[in-house]
Design a protein around this motif. Structure first.
Motif, short mmCIF file in Angstrom:
data_model
loop_
_atom_site.label_atom_id
_atom_site.label_comp_id
_atom_site.label_asym_id
_atom_site.label_seq_id
_atom_site.Cartn_x
_atom_site.Cartn_y
_atom_site.Cartn_z
N PHE A 16 0.85 -1.18 0.00
CA PHE A 16 0.00 0.00 0.00
C PHE A 16 0.89 1.24 0.00
O PHE A 16 1.80 1.36 0.80
N LEU A 17 0.61 2.17 -0.92
CA LEU A 17 1.38 3.40 -1.04
C LEU A 17 0.66 4.49 -0.26
O LEU A 17 -0.31 5.07 -0.73
N LEU A 18 1.14 4.75 0.93
CA LEU A 18 0.45 5.64 1.87
C LEU A 18 0.99 7.07 1.78
O LEU A 18 2.10 7.30 1.32
N ASN A 19 0.18 8.02 2.26
CA ASN A 19 0.51 9.44 2.15
C ASN A 19 1.41 9.97 3.26
O ASN A 19 1.95 11.04 3.13
N GLY A 20 1.52 9.28 4.36
CA GLY A 20 2.33 9.83 5.44
C GLY A 20 2.37 8.90 6.65
O GLY A 20 1.85 7.79 6.64
N GLU A 21 2.97 9.42 7.69
CA GLU A 21 3.19 8.63 8.90
C GLU A 21 1.90 8.27 9.62
O GLU A 21 1.79 7.20 10.22
N ILE A 22 0.91 9.14 9.55
CA ILE A 22 -0.37 8.85 10.23
C ILE A 22 -1.03 7.64 9.59
O ILE A 22 -1.48 6.72 10.28
N GLN A 23 -1.08 7.62 8.25
CA GLN A 23 -1.66 6.47 7.58
C GLN A 23 -0.84 5.21 7.84
O GLN A 23 -1.39 4.12 7.99
N GLU A 24 0.47 5.37 7.92
CA GLU A 24 1.32 4.22 8.18
C GLU A 24 1.06 3.66 9.58
O GLU A 24 1.05 2.45 9.79
N GLU A 25 0.82 4.54 10.54
CA GLU A 25 0.51 4.10 11.90
C GLU A 25 -0.82 3.34 11.93
O GLU A 25 -0.93 2.29 12.57
N ILE A 26 -1.82 3.86 11.24
CA ILE A 26 -3.12 3.19 11.17
C ILE A 26 -2.96 1.83 10.50
O ILE A 26 -3.50 0.82 10.96
N PHE A 27 -2.20 1.80 9.41
CA PHE A 27 -1.96 0.56 8.69
C PHE A 27 -1.30 -0.47 9.60
O PHE A 27 -1.66 -1.65 9.60
N GLY A 28 -0.32 -0.03 10.39
CA GLY A 28 0.38 -0.94 11.30
C GLY A 28 -0.56 -1.60 12.30
O GLY A 28 -0.37 -2.77 12.66
N LYS A 29 -1.58 -0.86 12.73
CA LYS A 29 -2.53 -1.41 13.71
C LYS A 29 -3.44 -2.47 13.11
O LYS A 29 -3.89 -3.37 13.81
N ILE A 30 -3.75 -2.36 11.82
CA ILE A 30 -4.71 -3.29 11.21
C ILE A 30 -4.05 -4.29 10.27
O ILE A 30 -4.73 -5.17 9.74
N ARG A 31 -2.76 -4.19 10.10
CA ARG A 31 -2.04 -5.02 9.13
C ARG A 31 -2.29 -6.51 9.35
O ARG A 31 -2.64 -7.24 8.42
N GLY A 32 -2.09 -6.98 10.55
CA GLY A 32 -2.25 -8.41 10.83
C GLY A 32 -3.65 -8.91 10.54
O GLY A 32 -3.84 -9.96 9.91
N GLU A 33 -4.63 -8.15 10.98
CA GLU A 33 -6.04 -8.52 10.77
C GLU A 33 -6.36 -8.59 9.28
O GLU A 33 -6.99 -9.53 8.80
N VAL A 34 -5.92 -7.58 8.54
CA VAL A 34 -6.21 -7.52 7.10
C VAL A 34 -5.48 -8.62 6.35
O VAL A 34 -6.05 -9.27 5.47
N GLN A 35 -4.24 -8.87 6.72
CA GLN A 35 -3.48 -9.92 6.05
C GLN A 35 -4.15 -11.28 6.24
O GLN A 35 -4.28 -12.05 5.29
N GLN A 36 -4.58 -11.59 7.47
CA GLN A 36 -5.25 -12.86 7.72
C GLN A 36 -6.57 -12.95 6.95
O GLN A 36 -6.90 -14.01 6.40
N LEU A 37 -7.29 -11.85 6.89
CA LEU A 37 -8.55 -11.83 6.16
C LEU A 37 -8.33 -12.08 4.67
O LEU A 37 -9.03 -12.88 4.06
N LEU A 38 -7.33 -11.42 4.10
CA LEU A 38 -7.01 -11.64 2.69
C LEU A 38 -6.58 -13.08 2.43
O LEU A 38 -6.99 -13.69 1.44
N ARG A 39 -5.77 -13.61 3.30
CA ARG A 39 -5.30 -14.99 3.13
C ARG A 39 -6.47 -15.97 3.13
O ARG A 39 -6.51 -16.89 2.31
N ARG A 40 -7.41 -15.76 4.04
CA ARG A 40 -8.58 -16.66 4.10
C ARG A 40 -9.45 -16.51 2.86
O ARG A 40 -9.85 -17.50 2.25
N LYS A 41 -9.75 -15.26 2.48
CA LYS A 41 -10.64 -15.04 1.33
C LYS A 41 -10.02 -15.51 0.02
O LYS A 41 -10.73 -15.98 -0.85
N LEU A 42 -8.70 -15.35 -0.10
CA LEU A 42 -8.03 -15.77 -1.33
C LEU A 42 -7.57 -17.23 -1.28
O LEU A 42 -7.13 -17.77 -2.29
#
Length: 108
Positions: free
Chosen positions: A30-56
């Motif tokens: 994901f190409l993010l705009n700044g540190e705030i988005q990167e911080e948000i991404f860091g908090k949800i990364r694991g959850e999203v990765q697991q969700l993608l792995r299951r769906k795909l």
């Protein structure tokens, strides 16, 4: 996936998903705009990765982030607060309404 975050009123997370991304094999960046988005991404990364792995049904998929701020065009250096504001006003029209509504000034 985005709908789940919308239903839970996680608007900042939805904004992260609306950013451009790059796909390299089984890696999504994901190409993010700044540190705030990167911080948000860091908090949800694991959850999203697991969700993608299951769906795909692919447990090799991984997601990463990269700060990818848009560069200021050559010859248009932003030195003063007024220059910065004018640049942002050109780029994001709704900002002018916020400036008017809240009486925001660059010089105080």
């Amino acid at each position: 996936m985005v709908e789940e975050f919308k239903l839970n009123h996680k608007n900042l997370e939805v904004t992260v998903f609306k950013q451009p991304f790059r796909l390299d094999g089984e890696q999504i960046t994901f190409l993010l705009n700044g540190e705030i988005q990167e911080e948000i991404f860091g908090k949800i990364r694991g959850e999203v990765q697991q969700l993608l792995r299951r769906k795909l049904n692919n447990y090799s998929v991984s997601i990463l982030s990269e700060i990818h701020e848009e560069a200021v065009p050559e010859g248009k250096r932003l030195y003063t607060s007024t220059d910065k504001l004018n640049y942002l006003l050109e780029k994001h029209a709704p900002l002018r309404e916020l400036q008017r509504k809240f009486g925001l000034e660059t010089d105080f």
